[in-house]
Design a protein around this motif. Sequence first.
Motif, PDB file in Angstrom:
ATOM      1  N   ALA A 238     -31.462  -4.561  71.430  1.00 28.55           N
ATOM      2  CA  ALA A 238     -30.174  -4.811  70.781  1.00 28.55           C
ATOM      3  C   ALA A 238     -29.139  -3.785  71.241  1.00 28.55           C
ATOM      4  O   ALA A 238     -27.983  -4.129  71.537  1.00 28.55           O
ATOM      5  CB  ALA A 238     -30.334  -4.763  69.257  1.00 28.55           C
ATOM      6  N   LEU A 239     -29.551  -2.520  71.329  1.00 28.88           N
ATOM      7  CA  LEU A 239     -28.635  -1.480  71.807  1.00 28.88           C
ATOM      8  C   LEU A 239     -28.332  -1.667  73.290  1.00 28.88           C
ATOM      9  O   LEU A 239     -27.194  -1.456  73.733  1.00 28.88           O
ATOM     10  CB  LEU A 239     -29.237  -0.102  71.554  1.00 28.88           C
ATOM     11  CG  LEU A 239     -28.376   1.106  71.955  1.00 28.88           C
ATOM     12  CD1 LEU A 239     -27.029   1.074  71.242  1.00 28.88           C
ATOM     13  CD2 LEU A 239     -29.102   2.416  71.644  1.00 28.88           C
ATOM     14  N   LEU A 240     -29.330  -2.080  74.066  1.00 24.68           N
ATOM     15  CA  LEU A 240     -29.123  -2.341  75.490  1.00 24.68           C
ATOM     16  C   LEU A 240     -28.084  -3.442  75.704  1.00 24.68           C
ATOM     17  O   LEU A 240     -27.192  -3.318  76.540  1.00 24.68           O
ATOM     18  CB  LEU A 240     -30.437  -2.764  76.141  1.00 24.68           C
ATOM     19  CG  LEU A 240     -31.223  -1.711  76.918  1.00 24.68           C
ATOM     20  CD1 LEU A 240     -32.561  -2.267  77.349  1.00 24.68           C
ATOM     21  CD2 LEU A 240     -30.437  -1.191  78.107  1.00 24.68           C
ATOM     22  N   ARG A 241     -28.227  -4.520  74.936  1.00 27.35           N
ATOM     23  CA  ARG A 241     -27.280  -5.626  75.075  1.00 27.35           C
ATOM     24  C   ARG A 241     -25.866  -5.183  74.685  1.00 27.35           C
ATOM     25  O   ARG A 241     -24.886  -5.557  75.337  1.00 27.35           O
ATOM     26  CB  ARG A 241     -27.726  -6.806  74.218  1.00 27.35           C
ATOM     27  CG  ARG A 241     -27.018  -8.103  74.557  1.00 27.35           C
ATOM     28  CD  ARG A 241     -27.444  -9.220  73.637  1.00 27.35           C
ATOM     29  NE  ARG A 241     -28.749  -9.743  73.910  1.00 27.35           N
ATOM     30  CZ  ARG A 241     -28.995 -10.637  74.862  1.00 27.35           C
ATOM     31  NH1 ARG A 241     -28.035 -11.066  75.654  1.00 27.35           N
ATOM     32  NH2 ARG A 241     -30.217 -11.106  75.040  1.00 27.35           N
ATOM     33  N   LYS A 242     -25.772  -4.380  73.634  1.00 29.03           N
ATOM     34  CA  LYS A 242     -24.464  -3.880  73.195  1.00 29.03           C
ATOM     35  C   LYS A 242     -23.838  -2.992  74.273  1.00 29.03           C
ATOM     36  O   LYS A 242     -22.655  -3.118  74.591  1.00 29.03           O
ATOM     37  CB  LYS A 242     -24.631  -3.094  71.888  1.00 29.03           C
ATOM     38  CG  LYS A 242     -23.332  -2.541  71.329  1.00 29.03           C
ATOM     39  CD  LYS A 242     -23.592  -1.774  70.036  1.00 29.03           C
ATOM     40  CE  LYS A 242     -22.295  -1.154  69.502  1.00 29.03           C
ATOM     41  NZ  LYS A 242     -22.553  -0.367  68.257  1.00 29.03           N
TER      42      LYS A 242
END
Length: 396
Positions: A238-242
């Motif tokens: 989720a942080l990677l996508r953000k």
Amino acid sequence: MAVWIQAQQLQGDALHQMQSLYGQHFPIEVRHYLSQWIEGQLWDAIDLENPQEELKAKRLLDSLIQELQKKAEHQVGEDGFLLKIKLGHYASQLKSTYDRCPLELVRCIKHILYTEQRLVREATNSSSPVGSLMDSMSQKYHQINQAFEELRVLTQDTENDLRKLQHNQEYFIIQYQESLRIQAQLSSLATLPPADRQLREPSLLSKRATVEAWLTREANTLQKYRLGLAEKHQKTLALLRKQQTVILDDELIQWKRRQQLAGNGGPPEGGLDILQSWCEKLAETIWQNRQQIRRAEHLRQQLPIPGPIEELLTELNSTITDIISTLVTSTFIIEKQPPQVLKTQTKFAATVRLLVGGKLNVHMNPPQVKATIISEQQAKALLKNENTRKRKVIQD
């Protein structure tokens, strides 16, 4: 005033950010009870990129463990007894986690102290005119770099969990093989005289019951480990996508806009090397997590245990593949555009660049690239096609 005292006064989102710095990799209780000692050490004096500094880091790790043990020994009373056990557990946990990689402990504590100082400084300056004049570009770059540091810590944490899971699973398989050996011995008793069978059977039955009870308990523990690891990977992705959205949909789009303006007489676009470094960091982190997810899947296949983990791993694989696909397709750019106005029979130069080529080892098997100039109408048709076409999954 000590940073930890100020950090405890943070509120709202700043307090949440501070609390999220801690976890199994470095418990918040250790920060609290050893705050004065931690802030008194020269963490910045250790060069994390120099392997020769590992001895200094090991000394700091040993000192940290000794301070924890001393703090534990001085606890008295009923509450003190519980705290003594907890601090002793943390001392063992930190030694187990960082004994082979003490530089990671230094990296972790430096990140914690740096972030706490930033949060305290921002909270102090939030109402100050000086704070409101902070350069927006520097602040943005700082946020991106902070997110990369958080991703690094999360990825290291899941790597440690994966190794622990693998170790526990290997031991489980050994014990399972032991249960099969006991069962084979029990089966072979049928060939023995009744007196010998009566002599040996009770002992083997007892051993089988003990091993099977352990296997049942450990199977549940392994399932919890797998689910916990999958949940951590969900958080990381989720942080990677953000982070990828910020870099590709914000920063890279702005660079392309500046490139267009430069082609019409505006200032040079600049900033491409920074973008490439961010894209390469993204590629490296994505690849590390993809490999971890694949190893987790291999462990599941090696020892299938009924539960929801199969569905979770399938979802994680799909998500990480989608992230890689977006990164590769979005970072193939025209570095040097042809002139905005072209005359017939005129030669010109144009350059394309894959911003993640270095991390994907494209130079080992360089692809052939063909660039074609198309009309505006063709470009619109191509864009419409692209929006309706299902993205092709990247294969190995």
